[in-house]
Motif scaffolding. Structure first.
Motif, short mmCIF file in Angstrom:
data_model
loop_
_atom_site.label_atom_id
_atom_site.label_comp_id
_atom_site.label_asym_id
_atom_site.label_seq_id
_atom_site.Cartn_x
_atom_site.Cartn_y
_atom_site.Cartn_z
N LEU A 37 -49.16 55.33 33.33
CA LEU A 37 -48.68 54.99 31.99
C LEU A 37 -48.10 56.21 31.27
O LEU A 37 -46.96 56.16 30.78
CB LEU A 37 -49.83 54.41 31.17
CG LEU A 37 -49.49 53.99 29.74
CD1 LEU A 37 -48.47 52.85 29.73
CD2 LEU A 37 -50.75 53.58 28.98
N PHE A 38 -48.87 57.31 31.22
CA PHE A 38 -48.49 58.44 30.37
C PHE A 38 -47.57 59.44 31.06
O PHE A 38 -46.81 60.14 30.38
CB PHE A 38 -49.74 59.17 29.87
CG PHE A 38 -50.56 58.36 28.91
CD1 PHE A 38 -50.08 58.08 27.63
CD2 PHE A 38 -51.81 57.87 29.27
CE1 PHE A 38 -50.83 57.34 26.73
CE2 PHE A 38 -52.56 57.12 28.38
CZ PHE A 38 -52.07 56.85 27.11
N GLU A 39 -47.63 59.53 32.39
CA GLU A 39 -46.83 60.53 33.08
C GLU A 39 -45.59 59.97 33.78
O GLU A 39 -44.66 60.72 34.07
CB GLU A 39 -47.69 61.27 34.11
CG GLU A 39 -48.89 61.99 33.52
CD GLU A 39 -48.49 63.03 32.47
OE1 GLU A 39 -47.44 63.68 32.66
OE2 GLU A 39 -49.21 63.18 31.48
N LEU A 40 -45.57 58.66 34.03
CA LEU A 40 -44.44 58.07 34.74
C LEU A 40 -43.62 57.13 33.87
O LEU A 40 -42.40 57.32 33.73
CB LEU A 40 -44.93 57.34 36.00
CG LEU A 40 -45.65 58.19 37.06
CD1 LEU A 40 -46.09 57.32 38.23
CD2 LEU A 40 -44.76 59.32 37.53
N ARG A 41 -44.26 56.13 33.30
CA ARG A 41 -43.49 55.07 32.63
C ARG A 41 -43.09 55.39 31.20
O ARG A 41 -41.94 55.18 30.81
CB ARG A 41 -44.27 53.75 32.71
CG ARG A 41 -44.38 53.27 34.14
CD ARG A 41 -45.00 51.93 34.32
NE ARG A 41 -45.14 51.65 35.76
CZ ARG A 41 -45.85 50.66 36.26
NH1 ARG A 41 -46.49 49.82 35.45
NH2 ARG A 41 -45.92 50.49 37.56
#
Length: 338
Positions: free
Chosen positions: A58-62
């Motif tokens: 959630l926080f590092e990719l999307r």
């Protein structure tokens, strides 16, 4: 200028609808992908109560990818709105008239021939892209300008398309002499692949968007006057060339910052202003905010479709936008010839 209450209410309603559409697209995009996040777990994950894998995805990719696509789409749409106002040409778009390609050549030269420091690269890219885009914009402006006539709309578009093709060809020549890893970067840029998907790229571009968007909105009435005529501008005490230069610099900055992390994406700056004008009219105070929001939503939607349309591979956002935008451009070109 006074805006009628009924028009203001319509503008507010459309504004809210686009915000809702963008929010829905974000929510849908968060939950789909190679690793599917359960929608039931989204809020707990946002609050730090999800698994390590959920939080990483959630926080590092999307989220950084969505932030980049929304900001870049907004910047491209706002840049196109400015260009259409300055040139009085409904076909103007930073991708179509070559400004994006100029930024791309500059970024490619940086990537291929200069030593890259990972700590400063993300912050240097927007500046280098701006320099390349500015040089291209100056060339197009002077070649399409005639004394006592100003810039000729069709001439500007044709020169821009020609220069854009030449610059794309130059990038292909550079690909032929580069090593494989750098060839991959150039080829991805050419087709409009969103590549700057880390928070550091968001932080590098976000301050410029925060500065330039309010500035252009502040100059909305100036654009209204410029669109009327040179005589009207002079009669109200406006230094028309000075104002054009300021707004042109803002347009070039917005488009170059966007394509420095999303690749060569055209037509967002063409379609978003036209859709906005059809919804709320041609007054800049009304259509520019709507156009900016539509641009962010269009690029987010295109990137989401491109990532998930095919099960085994992704389609660059630039290609998805072009599939929609190219027929629209042809339609507008034919319409303007009548």
């Amino acid at each position: 200028m006074i805006i009628e209450k009924s028009r203001y209410r319509k503008h507010t309603l459309i504004f809210l609808i686009i915000v809702i559409l963008t929010t829905l697209t974000v929510v849908v995009s968060l939950g789909i992908g190679d690793y599917a996040l359960s929608y039931n777990n989204l809020i707990p994950t946002f609050l730090g109560q999800g698994s390590f894998k959920d939080e990483f995805v959630l926080f590092e990719l999307r989220l950084p990818r969505m932030a980049i696509t929304i900001l870049s789409g907004m910047a491209l749409a706002l840049s196109g709105s400015i260009l259409q106002g300055l040139t009085k040409n409904d076909l103007a778009d930073p991708g179509i008239i070559g400004i994006n390609s100029g930024a791309g050549v500059a970024v490619t030269i940086l990537f291929m021939y200069m030593p890259i420091d990972s700590k400063t690269f993300s912050y240097l890219i927007p500046i280098i892209a701006f320099i390349g885009a500015l040089i291209t914009a100056i060339i197009i402006y002077f070649l399409s300008y005639k004394k006592n006539e100003g810039t000729h709309p069709i001439r500007l578009v044709l020169l821009g398309v020609g220069l854009s093709t030449a610059l794309s060809g130059l990038m292909i020549v550079m690909m032929s002499i580069a090593d494989r890893t750098k060839v991959d970067f150039i080829s991805k840029w050419l087709v409009g692949t969103v590549w700057g998907v880390d928070w550091v790229f968001v932080m590098a571009i976000f301050p410029w968007i925060v500065i330039l968007v309010p500035y252009v909105l502040y100059k909305a009435n100036t654009l209204n006057i410029i669109k009327l005529s040179r005589d009207v501008s002079i009669s109200v005490g406006m230094s028309i060339e000075k104002e054009r230069l300021k707004l042109l610099l803002a347009s070039v900055a917005l488009s170059s910052f966007a394509v420095s992390v999303t690749g060569n994406i055209s037509f967002i700056g063409l379609m978003a202003p036209h859709i906005s004008k059809a919804l709320v009219g041609h007054r800049n105070q009304l259509f520019i905010p709507i156009s900016t929001l539509i641009g962010g939503w269009l690029l987010l939607l295109a990137d989401t479709i491109g990532q998930h349309l095919l099960p085994s591979s992704s389609i660059p956002a630039g290609i998805v936008v072009s599939i929609i935008g190219a027929p629209y451009f042809i339609y507008l070109l034919l319409k303007n010839k009548k």
